[in-house]
Design a protein around this motif. Sequence first.
Motif, PDB file in Angstrom:
ATOM      1  N   TRP A  13       0.850  -1.186   0.000  1.00 21.98           N
ATOM      2  CA  TRP A  13       0.000   0.000   0.000  1.00 21.98           C
ATOM      3  C   TRP A  13       0.886   1.236   0.000  1.00 21.98           C
ATOM      4  CZ3 TRP A  13      -5.148  -0.183  -0.638  1.00 21.98           C
ATOM      5  CH2 TRP A  13      -5.765  -1.421  -0.468  1.00 21.98           C
ATOM      6  N   PHE A  14       0.589   2.173  -0.907  1.00 21.01           N
ATOM      7  CA  PHE A  14       1.346   3.409  -1.020  1.00 21.01           C
ATOM      8  C   PHE A  14       0.457   4.590  -0.662  1.00 21.01           C
ATOM      9  CE2 PHE A  14       3.392   0.531  -4.053  1.00 21.01           C
ATOM     10  CZ  PHE A  14       4.685   0.569  -3.566  1.00 21.01           C
ATOM     11  N   SER A  15       0.998   5.510   0.120  1.00 22.92           N
ATOM     12  CA  SER A  15       0.254   6.702   0.496  1.00 22.92           C
ATOM     13  C   SER A  15       0.123   7.624  -0.709  1.00 22.92           C
ATOM     14  CB  SER A  15       0.975   7.433   1.631  1.00 22.92           C
ATOM     15  OG  SER A  15       0.263   8.592   1.981  1.00 22.92           O
ATOM     16  N   VAL A  16      -1.106   8.022  -1.004  1.00 25.26           N
ATOM     17  CA  VAL A  16      -1.387   8.945  -2.101  1.00 25.26           C
ATOM     18  C   VAL A  16      -1.580  10.351  -1.551  1.00 25.26           C
ATOM     19  CG1 VAL A  16      -3.049   9.545  -3.904  1.00 25.26           C
ATOM     20  CG2 VAL A  16      -2.402   7.153  -3.546  1.00 25.26           C
ATOM     21  N   ALA A  17      -2.380  10.464  -0.494  1.00 24.78           N
ATOM     22  CA  ALA A  17      -2.656  11.768   0.107  1.00 24.78           C
ATOM     23  C   ALA A  17      -2.869  11.590   1.601  1.00 24.78           C
ATOM     24  CB  ALA A  17      -3.893  12.388  -0.524  1.00 24.78           C
ATOM     25  N   PHE A  18      -2.373  12.544   2.366  1.00 22.96           N
ATOM     26  CA  PHE A  18      -2.593  12.560   3.808  1.00 22.96           C
ATOM     27  C   PHE A  18      -2.965  13.982   4.186  1.00 22.96           C
ATOM     28  CE2 PHE A  18      -1.421  13.066   8.235  1.00 22.96           C
ATOM     29  CZ  PHE A  18      -1.962  11.921   8.803  1.00 22.96           C
ATOM     30  N   LEU A  19      -4.191  14.158   4.668  1.00 22.07           N
ATOM     31  CA  LEU A  19      -4.681  15.476   5.055  1.00 22.07           C
ATOM     32  C   LEU A  19      -4.939  15.484   6.554  1.00 22.07           C
ATOM     33  CD1 LEU A  19      -7.352  15.921   2.236  1.00 22.07           C
ATOM     34  CD2 LEU A  19      -4.968  16.638   2.190  1.00 22.07           C
ATOM     35  N   VAL A  27     -12.807  17.229   4.197  1.00 23.59           N
ATOM     36  CA  VAL A  27     -13.082  15.907   3.621  1.00 23.59           C
ATOM     37  C   VAL A  27     -13.976  15.094   4.559  1.00 23.59           C
ATOM     38  CG1 VAL A  27     -12.068  13.767   2.753  1.00 23.59           C
ATOM     39  CG2 VAL A  27     -10.953  15.948   2.282  1.00 23.59           C
ATOM     40  N   LEU A  28     -13.777  15.214   5.867  1.00 23.70           N
ATOM     41  CA  LEU A  28     -14.653  14.522   6.817  1.00 23.70           C
ATOM     42  C   LEU A  28     -16.090  15.023   6.682  1.00 23.70           C
ATOM     43  CD1 LEU A  28     -12.292  14.463   9.924  1.00 23.70           C
ATOM     44  CD2 LEU A  28     -13.019  12.489   8.565  1.00 23.70           C
ATOM     45  N   GLY A  29     -16.259  16.325   6.457  1.00 24.54           N
ATOM     46  CA  GLY A  29     -17.590  16.881   6.205  1.00 24.54           C
ATOM     47  C   GLY A  29     -18.185  16.333   4.919  1.00 24.54           C
ATOM     48  N   GLY A  69      -5.066   2.786  13.110  1.00 27.16           N
ATOM     49  CA  GLY A  69      -5.087   2.667  14.562  1.00 27.16           C
ATOM     50  C   GLY A  69      -6.477   2.300  15.049  1.00 27.16           C
ATOM     51  N   ARG A  70      -6.642   2.289  16.357  1.00 24.47           N
ATOM     52  CA  ARG A  70      -7.921   1.871  16.943  1.00 24.47           C
ATOM     53  C   ARG A  70      -9.060   2.834  16.655  1.00 24.47           C
ATOM     54  NH1 ARG A  70      -6.907   0.399  23.011  1.00 24.47           N
ATOM     55  NH2 ARG A  70      -6.033   2.476  22.943  1.00 24.47           N
ATOM     56  N   THR A  71      -8.764   4.106  16.444  1.00 25.42           N
ATOM     57  CA  THR A  71      -9.834   5.077  16.197  1.00 25.42           C
ATOM     58  C   THR A  71     -10.110   5.282  14.712  1.00 25.42           C
ATOM     59  OG1 THR A  71      -8.324   6.959  16.158  1.00 25.42           O
ATOM     60  CG2 THR A  71      -9.233   6.321  18.310  1.00 25.42           C
ATOM     61  N   ASP A  72      -9.400   4.569  13.855  1.00 28.35           N
ATOM     62  CA  ASP A  72      -9.521   4.776  12.412  1.00 28.35           C
ATOM     63  C   ASP A  72     -10.668   3.986  11.797  1.00 28.35           C
ATOM     64  OD1 ASP A  72      -7.286   6.286  12.711  1.00 28.35           O
ATOM     65  OD2 ASP A  72      -5.933   4.895  11.720  1.00 28.35           O
ATOM     66  N   HIS A  73     -11.236   4.580  10.766  1.00 29.28           N
ATOM     67  CA  HIS A  73     -12.199   3.897   9.913  1.00 29.28           C
ATOM     68  C   HIS A  73     -11.460   3.556   8.625  1.00 29.28           C
ATOM     69  CE1 HIS A  73     -15.695   5.022  12.359  1.00 29.28           C
ATOM     70  NE2 HIS A  73     -15.020   6.148  12.578  1.00 29.28           N
ATOM     71  N   SER A  87      -9.824   9.402  10.710  1.00 30.01           N
ATOM     72  CA  SER A  87     -10.078   9.442  12.141  1.00 30.01           C
ATOM     73  C   SER A  87     -10.627  10.819  12.492  1.00 30.01           C
ATOM     74  CB  SER A  87      -8.794   9.180  12.928  1.00 30.01           C
ATOM     75  OG  SER A  87      -9.004   9.417  14.305  1.00 30.01           O
ATOM     76  N   ARG A  88     -11.813  10.836  13.038  1.00 28.63           N
ATOM     77  CA  ARG A  88     -12.374  12.105  13.510  1.00 28.63           C
ATOM     78  C   ARG A  88     -11.665  12.539  14.797  1.00 28.63           C
ATOM     79  NH1 ARG A  88     -16.545   9.898  10.817  1.00 28.63           N
ATOM     80  NH2 ARG A  88     -17.719  11.289   9.472  1.00 28.63           N
ATOM     81  N   THR A  89     -11.235  11.572  15.594  1.00 29.86           N
ATOM     82  CA  THR A  89     -10.545  11.874  16.847  1.00 29.86           C
ATOM     83  C   THR A  89      -9.253  12.648  16.596  1.00 29.86           C
ATOM     84  OG1 THR A  89     -11.423   9.839  17.804  1.00 29.86           O
ATOM     85  CG2 THR A  89      -9.555  10.850  18.935  1.00 29.86           C
ATOM     86  N   TYR A  90      -8.453  12.178  15.639  1.00 29.84           N
ATOM     87  CA  TYR A  90      -7.165  12.808  15.353  1.00 29.84           C
ATOM     88  C   TYR A  90      -7.211  13.738  14.143  1.00 29.84           C
ATOM     89  CZ  TYR A  90      -5.416   9.647  18.855  1.00 29.84           C
ATOM     90  OH  TYR A  90      -5.209   8.989  20.041  1.00 29.84           O
ATOM     91  N   ARG A  91      -8.392  13.919  13.569  1.00 27.92           N
ATOM     92  CA  ARG A  91      -8.631  14.844  12.458  1.00 27.92           C
ATOM     93  C   ARG A  91      -7.662  14.628  11.299  1.00 27.92           C
ATOM     94  NH1 ARG A  91      -8.252  20.553  14.555  1.00 27.92           N
ATOM     95  NH2 ARG A  91      -8.962  21.049  12.466  1.00 27.92           N
ATOM     96  N   TYR A  92      -7.732  13.428  10.711  1.00 27.97           N
ATOM     97  CA  TYR A  92      -6.948  13.189   9.504  1.00 27.97           C
ATOM     98  C   TYR A  92      -7.702  12.272   8.551  1.00 27.97           C
ATOM     99  CZ  TYR A  92      -5.432   8.410  10.494  1.00 27.97           C
ATOM    100  OH  TYR A  92      -5.405   7.066  10.712  1.00 27.97           O
TER     101      TYR A  92
END
Length: 133
Positions: A13-19, A27-29, A69-73, A87-92
């Motif tokens: 797996w390669f990272s394409v974008a990290f916000l 993006v969460l909205g 992580g544990r809080t990730d979807h 993750s809404r908890t860590y806002r990314y």
Amino acid sequence: MAGYEIRNRTSRWFSVAFLQGAEADAVLGLIDRSGASAAFDYLQPRDLGEATTDAALENGYAYDRIPAGRTDHIIEHDGSPYALTYSRTYRYVSLLRCHPLASELKPTRNSPRRDDIWAVPRSTRQAERTVTL
């Protein structure tokens, strides 16, 4: 991690974008309003193909499995090489692309047949296979 072993690994797996922060909040909205498919559509144009792969390898953003992580979807898009983690908890928000390992890629040209007169025979002598620099 001691004793950790990956079996039958066929891709990376390669990272394409990290916000993160305000960019991730937008993006969460979008995910809340329109669903994960809208987030995939929004982030996929950031994938520049081989340039993205090269940058991920150079900067250490290549993974044996989807990092979470544990809080990730985690959402994998059916029939697509992409996965979305957020993750809404860590806002990314992160978009990753799956890429098959070299051993899983199909060759672009078939291997020469034994009766192919243009194929160069392989040497079986050790001295001819040794390269000295």
